[in-house]
Write a protein that holds these residues in place. Structure first.
Motif, PDB file in Angstrom:
ATOM      1  N   THR A   1      34.842  36.328   3.334  1.00  0.00           N
ATOM      2  CA  THR A   1      33.589  35.364   3.383  1.00  0.00           C
ATOM      3  C   THR A   1      33.404  34.416   2.467  1.00  0.00           C
ATOM      4  O   THR A   1      33.993  34.530   1.331  1.00  0.00           O
ATOM      5  CB  THR A   1      32.527  36.103   3.704  1.00  0.00           C
TER       6      THR A   1
ATOM      7  N   ALA B   1      38.815  43.662   9.921  1.00  0.00           N
ATOM      8  CA  ALA B   1      39.766  43.891  10.988  1.00  0.00           C
ATOM      9  C   ALA B   1      40.521  42.679  11.273  1.00  0.00           C
ATOM     10  O   ALA B   1      40.103  41.408  11.078  1.00  0.00           O
ATOM     11  CB  ALA B   1      38.822  44.436  11.762  1.00  0.00           C
ATOM     12  N   GLY B   2      41.447  42.836  12.133  1.00  0.00           N
ATOM     13  CA  GLY B   2      42.185  41.470  12.721  1.00  0.00           C
ATOM     14  C   GLY B   2      43.443  41.324  12.034  1.00  0.00           C
ATOM     15  O   GLY B   2      43.791  41.798  10.855  1.00  0.00           O
TER      16      GLY B   2
ATOM     17  N   HIS C   1      35.568  38.786   6.267  1.00  0.00           N
ATOM     18  CA  HIS C   1      35.495  38.310   7.705  1.00  0.00           C
ATOM     19  C   HIS C   1      35.735  39.512   8.689  1.00  0.00           C
ATOM     20  O   HIS C   1      36.818  40.364   8.459  1.00  0.00           O
ATOM     21  CB  HIS C   1      36.432  37.136   8.040  1.00  0.00           C
ATOM     22  N   ASP C   2      35.143  39.759   9.688  1.00  0.00           N
ATOM     23  CA  ASP C   2      35.353  40.720  10.709  1.00  0.00           C
ATOM     24  C   ASP C   2      35.479  42.040   9.872  1.00  0.00           C
ATOM     25  O   ASP C   2      36.305  42.949  10.453  1.00  0.00           O
ATOM     26  CB  ASP C   2      36.547  40.399  11.467  1.00  0.00           C
ATOM     27  N   GLY C   3      34.807  42.204   8.779  1.00  0.00           N
ATOM     28  CA  GLY C   3      35.052  43.737   8.381  1.00  0.00           C
ATOM     29  C   GLY C   3      36.348  43.795   7.795  1.00  0.00           C
ATOM     30  O   GLY C   3      36.682  45.035   7.776  1.00  0.00           O
TER      31      GLY C   3
END
Length: 475
Positions: A446, A439-440, A435-437
């Motif tokens: 996924t 990042a975060g 998810h989100d590559g």
């Protein structure tokens, strides 16, 4: 004459990642274990370890039949007296392990004191307490009702686990889920009963070399519900020869009719030395696509029926309470495994006894184990420190649908996962698995990443573990 124009290279398409490479239920796998030099004493291994929230696992390596796909450490049947000798040895082992755990632990009168940190910065070991327990195998319910009572006595009286106060999970098969056995398990505090059905279609069960009739499976499920064990888990397998989307849906709906609190959906694997390995040769990509299609159908159907996805394999009915650690979620080092095929974890070492798949080798190992007089030392294992500990934490956290808080990883290791595994995480992100590559603050897979858990997990194996597994000679 004009020189010919240089050839323009065609774009290279990276080969698709095969989704079914290895089921990573523990890292490192037992095939990476090696004989431990000097056979270290358990009291030395456990000295200084936290012991206030241990997991307890008791292994029973007996089954009434061996399924064609099974590569677990288990034997068919038991000659007269073998289960009794096995429980005798289990009792001896439990006594030795408990003595090792008690050595250096706080005394009973100090059990309620908060752990102190000594001058060297080490945390006190604290009292010995168990946070959860499980009986696995093999088939624990291969034992008679009286033998199951004795098994519970070993866990309680020898090890000190209060089975009625902690989550207790037990594995069973349809043929051995009898009313008298279930009554013992319910009375002794079992909170979760896991039954391996694999398929409700008789022809598919036979194709998987699992002789059973749907009528007998349904009767066993009825007895389990009558026993009022809080959580029922049903295991199903996809990818069996002759299985179709329609027959897969038949098994899913038959399982859902019992409203199980949990469902596990397993892809079929054909492993060396198993029954199916002698009959089939599933290695083609068409089989990969078939299994991936059936997985997606099963996942989507369970989500539509109100189940939540916990991992690639595990689904929990909305509102059902967890009963012990989730699949792949054993993050706190500290597991006591009793029995011939069990593994134990300290913060630095994973250890067990010998491992085999061939039935003759398994019988030999069990016979040797039951005759063992002294269980005070670790025999086979692998140290899991430094980079290996980081890999284990990332692997087991990432394979959970809820993902891994990056801050938790940093708090434990002092570095971030992207610093430690930049190439691996970049590859996962490029494939759309994060998810989100990636990042975060939350590293989470996924839906397609979860679907490829059996490809993602092996990519996090260290070179040393890969080499040890490759050098292992199946026996």
């Amino acid at each position: 004459m004009t020189a010919p124009a240089p050839a323009v290279p065609l774009p290279v398409t990276a080969p698709a990642v095969r989704p079914y490479q290895s089921y990573v239920y523990a890292y490192p796998h037992k095939t990476a274990y090696e004989p431990l030099p000097g056979r270290p004493a358990l009291r030395d291994l456990w000295r200084g370890e936290r012991k206030d929230a241990l997991s307890l696992y008791l292994h029973i390596p007996f089954c009434e039949v061996r399924c064609g796909f099974c590569n677990l450490f288990t034997r068919i049947g038991a000659p007269d007296g073998l289960t009794g000798r096995y429980l005798d040895a289990l009792d001896r082992q439990a006594a030795a392990v408990r003595e090792a755990l008690d050595d250096g632990a706080d005394k009973a009168g100090e059990a309620d004191k908060t752990d102190k940190t000594d001058e060297a910065g080490e945390t006190g070991t604290g009292p010995v307490r168990f946070a959860n327990a499980a009986f696995g195998g093999g088939t624990p319910t291969f034992l008679t009702a009286d033998e199951l009572n004795r098994l519970c006595d070993i866990a309680e009286h020898r090890m000190g686990a209060d089975l009625r106060a902690i989550p207790l999970s037990v594995e069973a098969s349809p043929a051995t889920a009898t009313a008298d056995r279930l009554a013992v398990l319910a009375e002794r505090g079992t909170t979760r009963l896991s039954i391996g059905v694999q398929s409700f279609v008789d022809e598919e069960a036979r194709a998987a070399v699992r002789p059973q009739r749907r009528a007998d499976v349904e009767a066993a499920l009825g007895r389990i519900r009558d026993a009022r064990i809080p959580v029922l888990n049903i295991d199903l397998i996809y990818g069996i020869d002759g299985q179709t989307p329609a027959s897969w849906r038949t098994s899913l709906d038959a399982a859902l009719a019992w409203q199980p609190e949990e469902l596990y959906l397993y892809p079929l694997y054909v492993r060396p030395l198993t029954g199916l390995a002698r009959r089939t040769a599933h290695t083609d990509r068409a089989w990969d696509e078939q299994r991936l299609d059936l997985y997606r159908r099963g996942r989507d159907h369970l989500l539509a029926q109100g189940y939540e996805q916990v991992s690639m394999r595990m689904f929990r009915r909305a509102g059902a309470a967890p009963q012990g650690p989730d699949d792949h979620a054993c993050q706190t080092d500290g597991m006591i495994g009793l029995g011939c095929g069990a593994r134990s974890y300290t913060s630095a070492l994973h250890y067990s006894f010998d491992y085999a798949v061939d039935m003759g080798e398994i019988r030999r190992i069990i016979d040797d184990w039951t005759a063992t007089p002294d269980f005070g030392r670790a025999v086979h294992g692998r140290y899991v420190t430094g980079d290996e500990a980081r890999r284990r934490h990332l692997l087991q956290s990432l394979l959970q649908a809820q993902g891994m808080p990056v801050a938790d990883y940093r708090d434990r290791f002092g570095t971030g996962p992207h610093e430690d595994f930049p190439a691996e995480l970049a590859a996962f992100a490029d494939r759309g698995w994060l998810h989100d590559g990636g990042a975060g603050p939350l590293l989470r897979l996924t839906p397609e990443g979860l679907a490829h858990s059996d490809a993602l997990g092996p990519e996090l194996f260290s070179p040393a573990v890969r080499a040890a597994m490759a050098a292992y000679e199946p026996k």
